[in-house]
Each structure stands twice: as C-alpha cells, then as structure tokens.
Design a protein around this motif. Structure first.
Motif, short mmCIF file in Angstrom:
data_model
loop_
_atom_site.label_atom_id
_atom_site.label_comp_id
_atom_site.label_asym_id
_atom_site.label_seq_id
_atom_site.Cartn_x
_atom_site.Cartn_y
_atom_site.Cartn_z
N MET A 45 39.01 35.42 46.82
CA MET A 45 38.25 34.55 45.93
C MET A 45 38.31 35.12 44.52
O MET A 45 38.59 36.30 44.32
CB MET A 45 36.79 34.49 46.42
CG MET A 45 35.98 33.36 45.80
SD MET A 45 34.32 33.25 46.56
CE MET A 45 33.50 34.63 45.73
N LEU A 46 38.04 34.28 43.54
CA LEU A 46 37.99 34.75 42.16
C LEU A 46 37.01 35.91 42.04
O LEU A 46 35.96 35.93 42.71
CB LEU A 46 37.52 33.63 41.23
CG LEU A 46 38.42 32.42 41.05
CD1 LEU A 46 37.77 31.43 40.08
CD2 LEU A 46 39.81 32.81 40.56
N ASN A 47 37.31 36.85 41.16
CA ASN A 47 36.35 37.91 40.86
C ASN A 47 35.15 37.30 40.14
O ASN A 47 35.30 36.45 39.27
CB ASN A 47 37.00 38.97 39.96
CG ASN A 47 36.06 40.11 39.67
OD1 ASN A 47 35.55 40.74 40.58
ND2 ASN A 47 35.80 40.37 38.40
N THR A 48 33.96 37.72 40.52
CA THR A 48 32.73 37.18 39.91
C THR A 48 31.85 38.31 39.37
O THR A 48 31.85 39.43 39.90
CB THR A 48 31.90 36.40 40.95
OG1 THR A 48 31.56 37.26 42.04
CG2 THR A 48 32.66 35.19 41.48
N ILE A 49 31.12 38.01 38.31
CA ILE A 49 30.05 38.88 37.83
C ILE A 49 28.76 38.07 37.98
O ILE A 49 28.63 36.97 37.42
CB ILE A 49 30.24 39.31 36.37
CG1 ILE A 49 31.54 40.11 36.21
CG2 ILE A 49 29.05 40.15 35.90
CD1 ILE A 49 31.84 40.55 34.78
N ASP A 91 36.15 35.41 36.66
CA ASP A 91 37.45 35.63 36.03
C ASP A 91 38.37 34.57 36.60
O ASP A 91 38.56 34.50 37.83
CB ASP A 91 38.02 37.01 36.38
CG ASP A 91 37.26 38.16 35.72
OD1 ASP A 91 36.67 37.95 34.65
OD2 ASP A 91 37.28 39.27 36.30
N MET A 92 38.95 33.71 35.77
CA MET A 92 39.89 32.71 36.26
C MET A 92 41.16 33.41 36.75
O MET A 92 41.43 34.55 36.39
CB MET A 92 40.22 31.72 35.13
CG MET A 92 39.01 31.04 34.50
SD MET A 92 38.13 29.93 35.61
CE MET A 92 39.09 28.43 35.35
N ASN A 111 44.85 34.74 37.07
CA ASN A 111 45.76 35.29 36.04
C ASN A 111 45.01 35.90 34.86
O ASN A 111 45.59 36.13 33.80
CB ASN A 111 46.76 34.22 35.57
CG ASN A 111 47.73 33.82 36.66
OD1 ASN A 111 48.27 34.69 37.35
ND2 ASN A 111 47.93 32.52 36.87
N HIS A 112 43.72 36.15 35.03
CA HIS A 112 42.89 36.78 34.00
C HIS A 112 42.06 37.91 34.64
O HIS A 112 41.56 37.76 35.76
CB HIS A 112 41.92 35.76 33.39
CG HIS A 112 42.58 34.73 32.51
ND1 HIS A 112 43.37 33.73 33.02
CD2 HIS A 112 42.55 34.56 31.16
CE1 HIS A 112 43.81 32.98 32.01
NE2 HIS A 112 43.33 33.46 30.88
N ALA A 113 41.90 38.98 33.90
CA ALA A 113 41.00 40.10 34.25
C ALA A 113 41.23 40.55 35.70
O ALA A 113 42.34 40.95 36.05
CB ALA A 113 39.56 39.71 33.98
N TYR A 114 40.17 40.48 36.54
CA TYR A 114 40.27 41.10 37.86
C TYR A 114 40.45 40.09 38.99
O TYR A 114 40.26 40.43 40.15
CB TYR A 114 39.03 41.98 38.10
CG TYR A 114 38.96 43.10 37.08
CD1 TYR A 114 39.82 44.20 37.18
CD2 TYR A 114 38.11 43.01 35.99
CE1 TYR A 114 39.80 45.21 36.22
CE2 TYR A 114 38.08 44.02 35.02
CZ TYR A 114 38.93 45.12 35.15
OH TYR A 114 38.92 46.11 34.20
N SER A 115 40.82 38.85 38.66
CA SER A 115 41.14 37.88 39.70
C SER A 115 42.63 37.93 40.03
O SER A 115 43.40 38.62 39.37
CB SER A 115 40.74 36.47 39.26
OG SER A 115 39.33 36.31 39.39
N MET A 116 43.00 37.19 41.08
CA MET A 116 44.39 37.25 41.57
C MET A 116 45.36 36.71 40.52
O MET A 116 45.03 35.83 39.73
CB MET A 116 44.54 36.46 42.88
CG MET A 116 44.30 34.96 42.77
SD MET A 116 42.53 34.56 42.81
CE MET A 116 42.61 32.77 42.87
N TRP A 117 46.54 37.30 40.53
CA TRP A 117 47.65 36.81 39.70
C TRP A 117 48.55 35.96 40.60
O TRP A 117 48.93 36.39 41.69
CB TRP A 117 48.43 37.97 39.09
CG TRP A 117 47.72 38.66 37.96
CD1 TRP A 117 46.38 38.63 37.69
CD2 TRP A 117 48.31 39.46 36.94
NE1 TRP A 117 46.10 39.37 36.56
CE2 TRP A 117 47.28 39.88 36.08
CE3 TRP A 117 49.62 39.84 36.67
CZ2 TRP A 117 47.51 40.69 34.96
CZ3 TRP A 117 49.86 40.65 35.56
CH2 TRP A 117 48.80 41.07 34.71
#
Length: 266
Positions: free
Chosen positions: A15-19, A60-61, A63-69
């Motif tokens: 899943m996308l990284n979340t804060i 984090d969408m 391809n950005h920051a700590y989400s999947m590329w």
C-alpha cells in the motif's frame, strides 16, 4: 511486503506509504494526496492542524518518497492506490488533493464514488495542460549528487539551473542526502509526463460535495473550465485564496486550512 488486494481488485506489492496524524473520530478520516514532486511530509503542518477534529492520513503517491516505484503513472492507477488506502482506513474518507493529487482525487471520486464523502480539489482542473513540468525533472536529474553533502548544496546547483528559491526548497525535501539520491522516480515521471499533464476520459460524474479551491494568482483553474467541471462534478463550488499561487497551501497555509475546515464541517 506481501501483495495487498484492494476491494476494487487492484494488486500492489504494498500500500502507499502513509503518515497518520491524530486518532480516529466519529468523522471520516481526511486523506491528503500531494502534487507532483511532493510528499506526505510536505503537508505536515496543515495535516497536524486539521487532525484536531479528525484523523488525517497523508500519503506518498507512487513514484514519490517512500511509496512503491512502478513503471506506470496514470490517474486510474493513482486513484486505485488511493482507494486501497481508504479501504484500509474504514472505507469512507474526505479527500483533499493538490495538483497531480487533485487529478488523482477527482479520478478516485469518478471511479469509486462510494469511498468519498467530500472532495477538495486544490488548484487543478480536469483538463489537459499544455505546459509541462519536465524542466524540473531535467533540473533534478542534472544535479551532481556526488557533490551534495547537505541540502543547500543541491539548492545551489538547482539555482544555477534556473530553479526559483521556493521550488529549490520544495524539491530538496525529496532528497536523501546521505544516500545521495532523489526520493522521486524521475525517469518514470519524465516518461509519464503526458499522462500527468492530461486527464483520463471517464464516462462518469460524481454528485458529492466538491470544492475547487484555487490560488488567486494561479492560472490553473480558469472560468472556461467551469462547464467541464460541472459536467463531472454537478455540485462543485469554487473559491479562491487571495495572494496565493499554485502552491496555495504553502503560500497561505492558515487560509488554506480554514477554507478546508469550513467546507468539511459545513
């Protein structure tokens, strides 16, 4: 990470990284989707403030920051990512999306309308833009990361490449200085730029409460876009933040927060 399966059938390696800010309340959580080259971290101040009334989940969408590329970066895929996060956090959310995140949020509402209670689209319209953001990708790719010991070193190089100061600090938030790498999948974002500047043709509309919140000094949402917007979002309301540009949440954070809060609580 195992495969996460969304209720909507999309498969991801994760899943996308979340804060996450605040605790769950009786109100639906607020999901925040950032724009191109951004991150969940960029939204920390506003997210913390809004978390006094509801849980706020900044992502984090891909391809950005700590989400999947991934190799793909289309709005239906970005919307599917957001749907998966909402499924995880209870199946219904209010959504704020800025720029690229706003297009993803609109696509989410059009494709998975049952997951969205209220929608705030920040300084973007569901249209194809002719100006590209490719020059910023090229600027970041041109930075010699081997010479970067601190963020200011990268800012200096970006300045020489013609990037204005406000954007230097914004971009360098996505720099892993120790690892000497960008936390942005710049090659894929460049390759997929036509999709990012575009908007999918969807035979759908969503009649939930929608606010198009723009900066008065920005030209992303124009009067001639309104008929198209109302075709997709029949209940759309429009508001402008005086003195704010495209990055309206950074230019006028208090006013942005107040406008979003008033709309969500109306």
């Amino acid at each position: 990470m195992g495969l996460a399966v969304s209720a909507h059938g999309g498969y991801h390696t994760s899943m996308l990284n979340t804060i996450i800010h605040g605790e769950p309340t009786a109100k639906p959580p607020l999901l925040i989707a950032h724009g191109l080259y951004g991150s969940a971290r960029n939204w920390g101040v506003i997210a913390r403030r809004l978390a006094d009334e509801r849980q706020v989940v900044a992502v984090d969408m891909r391809n950005h920051a700590y989400s999947m590329w991934t190799d793909q970066h289309s709005y239906p895929e970005l919307a599917n990512d957001l749907a998966e996060v909402i499924d995880h956090f209870g199946g219904m959310a209010d959504v704020v999306g800025h720029s690229m995140g706003g297009k993803a949020a609109m696509t989410l509402a059009l494709q998975y309308g049952d997951l969205v209670r209220k929608l705030v689209v920040a300084d973007i319209a569901p249209v194809i833009y002719s100006h590209s953001q490719i020059q910023f990708t090229e600027a970041m790719r041109a930075v010699d990361l081997s010479k970067v010991k601190r963020r200011s070193d990268a800012s200096e190089q970006l300045a020489k490449l013609g990037v204005e100061p406000a954007l230097q600090s914004f971009f360098t938030q996505s720099l892993d200085v120790k690892g000497q790498r960008w936390l942005l999948n710049l090659d894929v974002l460049a390759a997929e730029m036509p999709k990012i500047m575009g908007f999918p043709e969807l035979e759908a509309s969503w009649d939930g409460p929608t606010l198009f919140l723009s900066g008065s000094a920005s030209e992303y949402v124009l009067p001639e876009h309104r008929d198209l917007i109302r075709g997709l979002f029949p209940t759309a309301k429009f508001a402008k933040i005086p003195g704010a540009g495209h990055w309206l949440h950074a230019d006028k954070p208090r006013e942005f927060e107040a406008a979003v809060r008033a709309f969500l609580n109306a």
